[in-house]
Design an enzyme around this catalytic site. Sequence first.
Site, PDB file in Angstrom:
ATOM      1  N   SER A  31       0.830  -1.202   0.000  1.00  0.00           N
ATOM      2  CA  SER A  31       0.000   0.000   0.000  1.00  0.00           C
ATOM      3  C   SER A  31       0.874   1.265   0.000  1.00  0.00           C
ATOM      4  CB  SER A  31      -0.963  -0.048   1.187  1.00  0.00           C
ATOM      5  OG  SER A  31      -1.989   0.901   1.034  1.00  0.00           O
ATOM      6  N   ASP A  43      -5.251  -4.206  -2.513  1.00  0.00           N
ATOM      7  CA  ASP A  43      -4.381  -3.927  -1.368  1.00  0.00           C
ATOM      8  C   ASP A  43      -4.350  -5.128  -0.410  1.00  0.00           C
ATOM      9  OD1 ASP A  43      -3.619  -2.901   1.304  1.00  0.00           O
ATOM     10  OD2 ASP A  43      -3.755  -0.922   0.405  1.00  0.00           O
TER      11      ASP A  43
END
Length: 356
Positions: A47, A205
Amino acid sequence: MTEAITHFPPDIALVLGGGNALGAYLAGACDHLLAQGVEPRRIVGASIGAVTGALLAGNPPERRVPRLREFWAEAAIHTGRAPSEVLRLRQVYNGMHSALAALIGRPSIFRHRFPGLWSALPWMPNDTALYDLAPLRKTLERLVDFDRLNRGGIRLSICAVDLESGEEVVFDTARDVIGPAHILASTAILPAFPPVEIEGRLLCDPGYTNNVPIDLVLAEPPERDLLCIAVELFSLKAPRPRSLDAVLERAHDLVFASATRRTITGLQREYGLRERLTPGAPRATLLHLAYRAGLDEVSAKTLDFSPSSIRDRWEAGARDMSRGLARLRDAAPGSDLLAYLPVDGPLQARDPARPA
């Protein structure tokens, strides 16, 4: 490398976790690490950790910290100075910035998409996310030299999750060519951002499953002594919450930080077994930094791009990295194949007047 840290292992890996606006803590930690002459040979990112890793690996040494500062200066919502004397006012200020980011997005990172939230209405077409990461792609293309990133000066690993199978997917410059799409996939936290299709796989993610992928570095026995520095943006430790907002924040932290604890516990058990089988093998040291939010932080802190919060997180990252390096210098040599050194800030009582 400075004289004080010449005894660090030659192999140094940096693992950077996810947390959106909390990522300024990563930047501060990396700023201090690089200022001390510590050069990681490998960076693993998830991320905003993947974004930070790309900014480091995709720039020459003299531009790395300036690029980090440029990224966060563009991300900030500039609305004037924060109130610093009254805690309640600072909490309201931070909360308003979180709401403002949700309302207008961040021009350098994300923007609203259509139909987005409107797709909840029965007469609107379906959608899979609230925001679009197209601005982040442009920012990465401007701030990151992807040719340099893929030449291998620093080995970069980017983590994502296959949305259909749930399998972890890792892109590594040791075998793959990483581009902006791979970083966007790692930052596509659901349902805020849309998953990204790469080579037929729909990726998102990894925050809900493996937000700090330490295992990518430590799962295999190192060939020589290794230092792994993991920087996490959520802490498992916190005082008792006294408001609804504090409870929401605590729940959020537990969701993202619990997997890290399980990973570390599993690695300690595994290295203990290895020590019985191969005594005298190369040793690994895990320095684990975890951002502990200040009293002014709110439950929507991952959307708080206020300049004051970005500054405070940057400074906290630098302080914790300084404490971590000092702990490494002072740590007595142990016999364990895996030495675990956690570092996080002091616990503080939650304000009972915190806005709920």
